[in-house]
Design a protein around this motif. Structure first.
Motif, mmCIF file in Angstrom:
data_model
loop_
_atom_site.group_PDB
_atom_site.id
_atom_site.type_symbol
_atom_site.label_atom_id
_atom_site.label_comp_id
_atom_site.label_asym_id
_atom_site.label_seq_id
_atom_site.Cartn_x
_atom_site.Cartn_y
_atom_site.Cartn_z
ATOM 1 N N LEU A 168 0.671 -1.098 0.018
ATOM 2 C CA LEU A 168 0.112 -0.021 -0.055
ATOM 3 C C LEU A 168 0.897 1.257 0.105
ATOM 4 C CD1 LEU A 168 -2.888 1.290 0.102
ATOM 5 C CD2 LEU A 168 -2.844 0.935 2.652
ATOM 6 N N TYR A 169 1.807 1.205 0.861
ATOM 7 C CA TYR A 169 2.534 2.608 1.231
ATOM 8 C C TYR A 169 4.085 2.649 0.337
ATOM 9 C CZ TYR A 169 -0.538 4.218 4.761
ATOM 10 O OH TYR A 169 -1.628 4.677 5.565
ATOM 11 N N ALA A 170 4.680 1.575 0.003
ATOM 12 C CA ALA A 170 5.733 1.711 -0.510
ATOM 13 C C ALA A 170 5.936 2.322 -1.862
ATOM 14 C CB ALA A 170 6.648 0.242 -0.731
ATOM 15 N N PRO A 171 4.955 2.087 -2.770
ATOM 16 C CA PRO A 171 4.939 2.813 -3.860
ATOM 17 C C PRO A 171 4.811 4.276 -3.771
ATOM 18 C CG PRO A 171 3.732 0.948 -4.224
ATOM 19 C CD PRO A 171 3.836 1.122 -2.887
ATOM 20 N N LEU A 172 4.034 4.668 -2.967
ATOM 21 C CA LEU A 172 3.847 6.131 -2.655
ATOM 22 C C LEU A 172 5.248 6.812 -2.287
ATOM 23 C CD1 LEU A 172 0.805 7.865 -1.254
ATOM 24 C CD2 LEU A 172 2.936 8.451 -0.424
ATOM 25 N N PHE A 173 5.846 6.003 -1.283
ATOM 26 C CA PHE A 173 7.167 6.727 -1.000
ATOM 27 C C PHE A 173 8.168 6.617 -1.973
ATOM 28 C CE2 PHE A 173 10.876 6.231 1.407
ATOM 29 C CZ PHE A 173 11.139 7.273 2.336
ATOM 30 N N GLN A 174 8.100 5.722 -2.811
ATOM 31 C CA GLN A 174 9.074 5.410 -3.722
ATOM 32 C C GLN A 174 8.909 6.731 -4.596
ATOM 33 O OE1 GLN A 174 11.437 2.877 -4.268
ATOM 34 N NE2 GLN A 174 12.101 2.745 -6.472
ATOM 35 N N GLY A 186 -5.975 10.443 -7.570
ATOM 36 C CA GLY A 186 -6.164 9.318 -8.209
ATOM 37 C C GLY A 186 -5.108 8.223 -7.888
ATOM 38 N N TYR A 187 -3.774 8.719 -7.750
ATOM 39 C CA TYR A 187 -2.790 7.645 -7.649
ATOM 40 C C TYR A 187 -2.891 7.056 -6.172
ATOM 41 C CZ TYR A 187 1.982 5.958 -6.648
ATOM 42 O OH TYR A 187 2.824 5.129 -6.656
ATOM 43 N N ALA A 188 -3.542 7.808 -5.118
ATOM 44 C CA ALA A 188 -3.766 7.165 -3.986
ATOM 45 C C ALA A 188 -4.929 6.304 -4.080
ATOM 46 C CB ALA A 188 -4.139 8.078 -2.986
ATOM 47 N N ASP A 189 -5.893 6.552 -4.634
ATOM 48 C CA ASP A 189 -7.043 5.615 -4.982
ATOM 49 C C ASP A 189 -6.586 4.230 -5.626
ATOM 50 O OD1 ASP A 189 -8.500 7.295 -3.715
ATOM 51 O OD2 ASP A 189 -9.684 7.926 -5.533
ATOM 52 N N SER A 190 -5.379 4.498 -6.721
ATOM 53 C CA SER A 190 -5.181 3.211 -7.374
ATOM 54 C C SER A 190 -4.371 2.315 -6.516
ATOM 55 C CB SER A 190 -4.386 3.656 -8.638
ATOM 56 O OG SER A 190 -3.137 4.341 -8.138
ATOM 57 N N LEU A 191 -3.539 2.810 -5.439
ATOM 58 C CA LEU A 191 -2.789 2.083 -4.589
ATOM 59 C C LEU A 191 -3.792 1.207 -3.853
ATOM 60 C CD1 LEU A 191 -0.022 4.469 -3.442
ATOM 61 C CD2 LEU A 191 0.092 2.487 -5.245
ATOM 62 N N VAL A 192 -4.822 1.698 -3.297
ATOM 63 C CA VAL A 192 -5.677 1.248 -2.505
ATOM 64 C C VAL A 192 -6.416 -0.003 -3.219
ATOM 65 C CG1 VAL A 192 -7.915 1.324 -1.026
ATOM 66 C CG2 VAL A 192 -6.226 3.125 -0.821
ATOM 67 N N ASP A 193 -6.930 0.356 -4.422
ATOM 68 C CA ASP A 193 -7.420 -0.606 -5.420
ATOM 69 C C ASP A 193 -6.674 -1.706 -5.576
ATOM 70 O OD1 ASP A 193 -9.729 1.050 -5.456
ATOM 71 O OD2 ASP A 193 -9.076 1.950 -7.428
ATOM 72 N N ALA A 194 -5.267 -1.529 -6.137
ATOM 73 C CA ALA A 194 -4.474 -2.653 -6.248
ATOM 74 C C ALA A 194 -4.172 -3.652 -5.037
ATOM 75 C CB ALA A 194 -3.064 -2.166 -6.809
ATOM 76 N N THR A 195 -4.051 -2.980 -3.788
ATOM 77 C CA THR A 195 -3.761 -3.339 -2.604
ATOM 78 C C THR A 195 -4.989 -4.520 -2.307
ATOM 79 O OG1 THR A 195 -2.338 -2.003 -1.773
ATOM 80 C CG2 THR A 195 -3.369 -3.346 -0.302
ATOM 81 N N LEU A 196 -6.313 -3.825 -2.472
ATOM 82 C CA LEU A 196 -7.433 -4.709 -1.940
ATOM 83 C C LEU A 196 -7.568 -6.003 -3.076
ATOM 84 C CD1 LEU A 196 -9.890 -2.014 -0.884
ATOM 85 C CD2 LEU A 196 -8.461 -3.616 0.521
ATOM 86 N N ARG A 197 -7.194 -5.604 -4.423
ATOM 87 C CA ARG A 197 -7.301 -6.837 -5.238
ATOM 88 C C ARG A 197 -6.367 -7.976 -4.885
ATOM 89 N NH1 ARG A 197 -7.860 -2.746 -9.237
ATOM 90 N NH2 ARG A 197 -5.493 -2.760 -9.513
#
Length: 201
Positions: A168-174, A186-197
């Motif tokens: 969830l967090y590492a891509p944002l930090f990177q 939108g980017y934050a939402d996409s991280l949540v969507d990917a994590t929940l998938r």
């Protein structure tokens, strides 16, 4: 004579502490970090530099205290941390991740956190303090929210929660660290969507 250790003295100390931390945040936002000195912080805060050194041993310690107080809403001592829990994991995570992305995208916060990361990379004792006082309490709060989602079947019951948080967090930090793209809602939402998938029930 008034008691120097009484309520007035405590209030003066607290006013000085807040002034020092506010001055630190302001100077780091305005100047190149290497140009910020304890003397400059003291001058901006309207205190003597010995007032700072009596409480903190170094500039890096003051910077960490400034970040900690900001993260804990100016009350770092004993304050619990909790994530929203409306019963909707996706909505709650998107709220938190959007706020995180917005915070890291703010120029003043960006410079302060980059300054802190510079110090942590070169100071093992400060890194340990950062882990104990800030990173670990935040991680435990995040895990508590994820556990509640597991209990109601919104997250895989066998999911490794450390791994969930990393995904969830590492891509944002990177992206923030390397300035490789915008930190948008939108980017934050996409991280949540990917994590929940990846970790959904």
């Amino acid at each position: 004579m008034p008691d120097e250790k009484g309520p007035d003295h405590s209030r003066r100390k607290e006013r000085s502490r807040r002034a020092i931390l506010a001055a630190t945040r302001a100077l780091v936002a305005e100047e190149a970090y290497e140009k910020v000195t304890v003397e400059a912080i003291a001058a901006r805060a309207g205190v003597g530099k010995q007032t700072i050194y009596r409480r903190w041993p170094s500039k890096s310690a003051v910077v960490f205290a400034a970040v900690l107080a900001l993260s804990m809403d100016e009350d770092a001592d004993g304050q619990s941390v909790a994530l929203p829990d409306t019963g909707d994991l996706e909505a709650d995570l998107k709220l938190v991740m959007r706020a995180t992305a917005e915070e890291f995208a703010a120029p003043s916060f960006d410079r302060l956190i980059r300054a802190l990361n510079t110090e942590i990379a070169n100071d093992a004792a400060l890194a340990a303090e950062y882990r104990e006082k800030l990173a670990q309490p935040l991680e435990e709060a995040k895990k508590a929210r994820l556990r509640s989602a597991q209990e109601v079947g919104q997250l895989d019951a066998d999911a490794d929660l450390d791994l969930v948080l990393e995904v969830l967090y590492a891509p944002l930090f990177q992206r923030w660290l390397h300035r490789s793209g915008p930190l948008t809602a939108g980017y934050a939402d996409s991280l949540v969507d990917a994590t929940l998938r990846a970790f959904g029930p």
